[in-house]
Design a protein around this motif. Structure first.
Motif, PDB file in Angstrom:
ATOM      1  N   ALA A  68       0.845  -1.106   0.037  1.00  0.00           N
ATOM      2  CA  ALA A  68      -0.071  -0.167   0.046  1.00  0.00           C
ATOM      3  C   ALA A  68       0.823   1.341  -0.170  1.00  0.00           C
ATOM      4  O   ALA A  68       1.735   1.384   0.769  1.00  0.00           O
ATOM      5  CB  ALA A  68      -0.947   0.060   1.179  1.00  0.00           C
ATOM      6  N   ASN A  69       0.701   2.323  -0.891  1.00  0.00           N
ATOM      7  CA  ASN A  69       1.188   3.391  -0.987  1.00  0.00           C
ATOM      8  C   ASN A  69       1.347   3.981   0.353  1.00  0.00           C
ATOM      9  O   ASN A  69       2.298   4.504   0.571  1.00  0.00           O
ATOM     10  CB  ASN A  69       0.515   4.453  -2.046  1.00  0.00           C
ATOM     11  N   ALA A  70       0.297   4.210   1.048  1.00  0.00           N
ATOM     12  CA  ALA A  70       0.172   4.730   2.285  1.00  0.00           C
ATOM     13  C   ALA A  70       1.294   4.555   3.387  1.00  0.00           C
ATOM     14  O   ALA A  70       1.604   5.160   4.319  1.00  0.00           O
ATOM     15  CB  ALA A  70      -1.100   4.817   2.951  1.00  0.00           C
ATOM     16  N   TYR A  71       1.771   3.379   3.354  1.00  0.00           N
ATOM     17  CA  TYR A  71       2.620   2.683   4.478  1.00  0.00           C
ATOM     18  C   TYR A  71       4.118   2.408   3.990  1.00  0.00           C
ATOM     19  O   TYR A  71       4.890   2.008   4.708  1.00  0.00           O
ATOM     20  CB  TYR A  71       1.792   1.322   5.065  1.00  0.00           C
ATOM     21  N   PHE A  72       3.986   2.402   2.351  1.00  0.00           N
ATOM     22  CA  PHE A  72       5.179   1.814   1.880  1.00  0.00           C
ATOM     23  C   PHE A  72       6.332   3.138   2.272  1.00  0.00           C
ATOM     24  O   PHE A  72       6.182   4.315   1.898  1.00  0.00           O
ATOM     25  CB  PHE A  72       5.275   1.743   0.536  1.00  0.00           C
ATOM     26  N   TRP A  74       3.616  13.892  -4.396  1.00  0.00           N
ATOM     27  CA  TRP A  74       5.057  14.339  -4.815  1.00  0.00           C
ATOM     28  C   TRP A  74       5.819  13.489  -4.060  1.00  0.00           C
ATOM     29  O   TRP A  74       6.906  12.880  -4.275  1.00  0.00           O
ATOM     30  CB  TRP A  74       5.451  15.768  -4.329  1.00  0.00           C
ATOM     31  N   GLN A  75       5.599  13.090  -2.665  1.00  0.00           N
ATOM     32  CA  GLN A  75       6.481  12.354  -1.638  1.00  0.00           C
ATOM     33  C   GLN A  75       6.417  10.952  -2.323  1.00  0.00           C
ATOM     34  O   GLN A  75       7.589  10.170  -2.181  1.00  0.00           O
ATOM     35  CB  GLN A  75       5.884  12.485  -0.208  1.00  0.00           C
ATOM     36  N   LEU A  76       5.382  10.449  -2.827  1.00  0.00           N
ATOM     37  CA  LEU A  76       5.286   8.974  -3.216  1.00  0.00           C
ATOM     38  C   LEU A  76       5.973   8.805  -4.356  1.00  0.00           C
ATOM     39  O   LEU A  76       6.915   7.711  -4.523  1.00  0.00           O
ATOM     40  CB  LEU A  76       3.810   8.657  -3.459  1.00  0.00           C
ATOM     41  N   ASN A  77       6.068   9.647  -5.366  1.00  0.00           N
ATOM     42  CA  ASN A  77       6.327   9.414  -6.768  1.00  0.00           C
ATOM     43  C   ASN A  77       7.872   9.953  -6.911  1.00  0.00           C
ATOM     44  O   ASN A  77       8.522   9.734  -7.954  1.00  0.00           O
ATOM     45  CB  ASN A  77       5.522   9.961  -7.803  1.00  0.00           C
ATOM     46  N   GLU A  78       8.315  10.888  -5.794  1.00  0.00           N
ATOM     47  CA  GLU A  78       9.592  11.395  -6.071  1.00  0.00           C
ATOM     48  C   GLU A  78       9.728  12.326  -7.077  1.00  0.00           C
ATOM     49  O   GLU A  78      10.870  12.743  -7.755  1.00  0.00           O
ATOM     50  CB  GLU A  78      10.835  10.546  -6.223  1.00  0.00           C
ATOM     51  N   PHE A  79       8.533  12.882  -7.579  1.00  0.00           N
ATOM     52  CA  PHE A  79       8.418  13.610  -8.720  1.00  0.00           C
ATOM     53  C   PHE A  79       7.101  14.622  -8.846  1.00  0.00           C
ATOM     54  O   PHE A  79       6.127  14.321  -8.129  1.00  0.00           O
ATOM     55  CB  PHE A  79       7.955  13.018 -10.154  1.00  0.00           C
ATOM     56  N   PRO A  80       7.372  15.972  -8.940  1.00  0.00           N
ATOM     57  CA  PRO A  80       6.398  16.990  -8.605  1.00  0.00           C
ATOM     58  C   PRO A  80       4.872  16.711  -9.331  1.00  0.00           C
ATOM     59  O   PRO A  80       4.911  16.143 -10.430  1.00  0.00           O
ATOM     60  CB  PRO A  80       6.693  18.093  -9.334  1.00  0.00           C
TER      61      PRO A  80
END
Length: 235
Positions: free
Chosen positions: A54-58, A165-171
């Motif tokens: 899950a994105n929220a916890y990874f 932004w935090q998840l993908n490391e891209f704006p």
């Protein structure tokens, strides 16, 4: 037996859980998934902590990727070679990779600017979607993007309250319009992973060809592996 309609509905709800960007949004979607009253779902996920899917916890870096499609693509790419004997299989895959790397190295020499084409298109699309949004500046780093819901962008920390932004490391789109309004150099807001320079570095090396002209000749029959000459024990 679960019919196809229910099956695809469960998959869609599970996908929503996986892609939820925050813990709060994950819990909302997780509650809906459990509300289907399908006991198999809980049994299926009981040994799979959300931090693994899950994105929220990874807490690692995934660079916009959430699937193993790259492995499937590679397997399809070498599909023909899989029918060859092991030595020819290795040699065929080596040649495919060698050719691919050379082609991409040449391709990258024609690229200009900061981002490689795919990510450059993402920025254009993001700005096109958000160019009409109203942006308010709080200080040199923090911007508020007014839409529903309103989001907060911190350019200095490379973060957005939508968490993309935090998840993908891209704006994300909010960050793109905030950066545009700030007048900052976009290169200071993007991970090196997405740049043309880093792409060129990735393909700067090459795979050394292995010529066989000076190798001793051999017969293919010498490399056939026959089954063991054993007898099945009685009983």
């Amino acid at each position: 037996m679960v019919d196809n309609h229910v099956h695809f509905g469960l998959i869609a709800k599970l996908r929503e859980c996986a892609y939820a960007p925050t813990e709060a949004s994950f819990q909302q979607r997780w509650t809906k998934l459990k509300g289907t009253r399908r006991s198999g779902i809980n049994n299926f996920l009981e040994d799979m902590p959300p931090k693994h899917w899950a994105n929220a916890y990874f807490r690692g870096k995934q660079y916009r990727e959430m699937t193993s499609n790259v492995a499937k693509s590679f397997n399809k790419w070498i599909l023909d070679a899989c029918n060859y004997p092991i030595t020819r299989l290795v040699d065929t895959i080596k040649n495919q990779i060698m050719t691919m790397r050379a082609e991409r190295k040449v391709l990258a020499t024609n690229w200009n600017g900061l981002l490689y084409p795919k990510m450059k298109s993402c920025v254009r699309e993001a700005y096109s979607n958000g160019c009409t949004w109203i942006v308010s500046q709080e200080n040199e780093d923090i911007y508020e993007v007014h839409l529903f819901p309103t989001v907060l962008v911190n350019i200095g920390k490379r973060s957005c309250s939508c968490f993309q932004w935090q998840l993908n490391e891209f704006p994300c789109a909010h960050a793109v319009v905030a950066i545009q309004n700030s007048g900052r150099d976009f290169s200071t807001c993007v991970e090196q992973f997405f740049t043309v320079d880093q792409y060129k570095v990735a393909y700067s090396r090459y795979i050394q060809p292995i010529p066989t002209v000076d190798k001793p000749s051999f017969l293919e029959d010498d490399f056939i592996i026959y089954p063991l000459a054993v007898k099945r024990p009685p009983g």
